[in-house]
Design an enzyme around this catalytic site. Structure first.
Site, PDB file in Angstrom:
ATOM      1  N   HIS A  35       0.856  -1.330   0.066  1.00 12.13           N
ATOM      2  CA  HIS A  35      -0.323   0.001  -0.183  1.00 12.13           C
ATOM      3  C   HIS A  35       0.940   1.349   0.000  1.00 12.13           C
ATOM      4  CE1 HIS A  35       1.475   0.032   4.305  1.00 12.13           C
ATOM      5  NE2 HIS A  35       0.722  -1.374   3.949  1.00 12.13           N
ATOM      6  N   HIS A  38       4.203   1.088   2.147  1.00 12.32           N
ATOM      7  CA  HIS A  38       5.565   0.307   1.259  1.00 12.32           C
ATOM      8  C   HIS A  38       5.470   1.537   0.198  1.00 12.32           C
ATOM      9  CE1 HIS A  38       2.620  -2.916   3.273  1.00 12.32           C
ATOM     10  NE2 HIS A  38       4.295  -3.645   3.357  1.00 12.32           N
ATOM     11  N   GLY A 152       9.250   0.819   8.110  1.00 14.10           N
ATOM     12  CA  GLY A 152       8.340   1.885   8.890  1.00 14.10           C
ATOM     13  C   GLY A 152       8.893   1.694  10.213  1.00 14.10           C
ATOM     14  N   LYS A 154       6.131   2.490  12.015  1.00 12.63           N
ATOM     15  CA  LYS A 154       4.462   2.172  12.104  1.00 12.63           C
ATOM     16  C   LYS A 154       4.730   0.607  13.255  1.00 12.63           C
ATOM     17  CE  LYS A 154       0.572   0.222  11.052  1.00 12.63           C
ATOM     18  NZ  LYS A 154       0.495  -1.354  11.060  1.00 12.63           N
ATOM     19  N   ASP A 155       5.249  -0.001  12.693  1.00 14.46           N
ATOM     20  CA  ASP A 155       6.136  -1.506  13.430  1.00 14.46           C
ATOM     21  C   ASP A 155       7.244  -0.939  14.042  1.00 14.46           C
ATOM     22  OD1 ASP A 155       4.191  -3.857  11.877  1.00 14.46           O
ATOM     23  OD2 ASP A 155       5.341  -3.316  10.325  1.00 14.46           O
ATOM     24  N   ARG A 192      -3.294  -4.928   6.771  1.00 17.55           N
ATOM     25  CA  ARG A 192      -4.780  -5.456   7.196  1.00 17.55           C
ATOM     26  C   ARG A 192      -6.164  -4.579   7.664  1.00 17.55           C
ATOM     27  NH1 ARG A 192      -0.883  -7.866  11.458  1.00 17.55           N
ATOM     28  NH2 ARG A 192      -0.825 -10.003  10.895  1.00 17.55           N
TER      29      ARG A 192
END
Length: 341
Positions: A35, A38, A152, A154-155, A192
């Site tokens: 997405h 990425h 990222g 985010k993780d 997800r």
């Protein structure tokens, strides 16, 4: 002159056969279902290595990082679309190996352990998850041999354990964290998200709202303390001013002065303020339909993901994980305590 065609390769030998470039090689590791988040990683990699460098995107759904009852089988496989997105974002090659290619002898007997950090937060909810992540990241780093690898933010915990592995085990690669990409409404982009119904997605927005509430509440408290310090008030002077304004009927001004008096008289409580602001939003979301089911909300040191104390100064990660329906989501934001913004 046309740009060189992005190559899709499936084996280590094909990967080794990619044309050499005079610049650096950057790798972006993914599990597919790409997405815009990425795409941002790929574009950042392209910018870092420039036209003389090479950008390799890996697409591999790693079975080692899925626990019992997790969504390995239903994890989306969209290689054709992934290749198109990688091409558009500037990748030179996409490496999409099979499980047999990555683990030719089956599940590996020797794995990389994430250590104590791997047992915290996500590691508590998903035992062994980070050992699986580090094992595949280690293998893919050996296979792709990059100069720089981008992941990222985010993780956040994943990024932290990868940085620790690279430092502790002397991998010759630079790790770069790239800021989280969000939808216009604040929801962090995730593969997800596609599992969420419209109602579930509305509930899921509480994750980012909780993080932003903590950020804004912390900023408000620190701004108030800065005003109090700039005015050089003593607690007594500030209290007297508040009382005088109240006596004159200046209620709003009196309330402001009272807040300044409180800021002067009490120590900065940044960590507790941030935690409380986030929890308030998450508790409200637990009463929605469908409800948000909280796994954890934690304010942690980015170096080892242990909870920070009230006296903490420096950068911290406010991380949250929750389920909405059957979909588990994570998010985080970085906050700074006790230092100029």
């Amino acid at each position: 002159m046309n740009a060189p065609r992005t190559r899709l390769v499936h084996t280590a030998s094909e990967l080794r056969g990619l044309p050499l470039r005079p610049g650096e090689r950057a790798v972006v590791m993914t599990m597919g279902a790409l997405h815009e988040g990425h795409a941002t990683l790929v574009r950042t990699a392209r910018d870092r290595v420039g036209p003389d460098g090479q950008v390799v995107v890996t697409v591999f759904v790693n079975p080692l990082q899925f626990g019992a009852g997790e969504d390995l089988d239903r994890y989306p496989r969209t290689l054709k679309a992934d290749l198109a997105l990688a091409v558009e974002a500037g990748a030179d090659a996409v490496f999409a190996p099979s499980a047999d290619e990555v683990y030719p002898g089956g599940a590996p007997q020797v794995r990389i352990s994430a250590g104590p950090m791997g047992g915290l937060l996500e590691g508590t909810s998903r035992p062994g998850h980070f050992d699986g992540v580090l094992t595949v990241v280690g293998k893919l780093l050996h296979l792709t041999r990059p100069d720089v690898a981008l992941f990222g933010q985010k993780d956040a915990q994943q990024l932290a354990v990868i940085e620790r592995m690279v430092a502790d085990l002397n991998f010759g690669v630079r790790i770069v964290g790239v800021p989280t990409v969000r939808e216009e409404d604040g929801l962090a982009l995730s593969s997800r998200n596609r599992y969420l119904s419209a109602a579930e997605r509305r509930t899921a927005l509480a994750l980012s709202r909780a993080l932003f509430a903590a950020r804004d509440r912390l900023a408000a408290e620190e701004a108030l303390r800065d005003r109090a310090a700039y005015g050089a008030h003593t607690a007594r002077q500030a209290q007297d001013r508040s009382a005088a304004l109240a006596a004159l009927g200046e209620d709003r001004a009196a309330a402001d002065a009272h807040a300044l008096a409180h800021a002067v008289a009490t120590p900065l409580r940044g960590p507790s303020v941030a935690r409380a602001a986030a929890r308030t939003v998450l508790q409200e979301a637990a009463r929605l339909e469908p409800p948000l089911v909280l796994d954890y909300v934690a304010l942690v040191d980015p170096a080892d993901f242990t909870e920070v104390p009230e006296t903490y100064e420096g950068e911290a990660v406010l991380a949250v994980a929750a389920k909405v329906g059957t979909t588990r989501l994570i998010d985080n934001i970085r906050l700074t305590f006790g230092a100029p913004r």
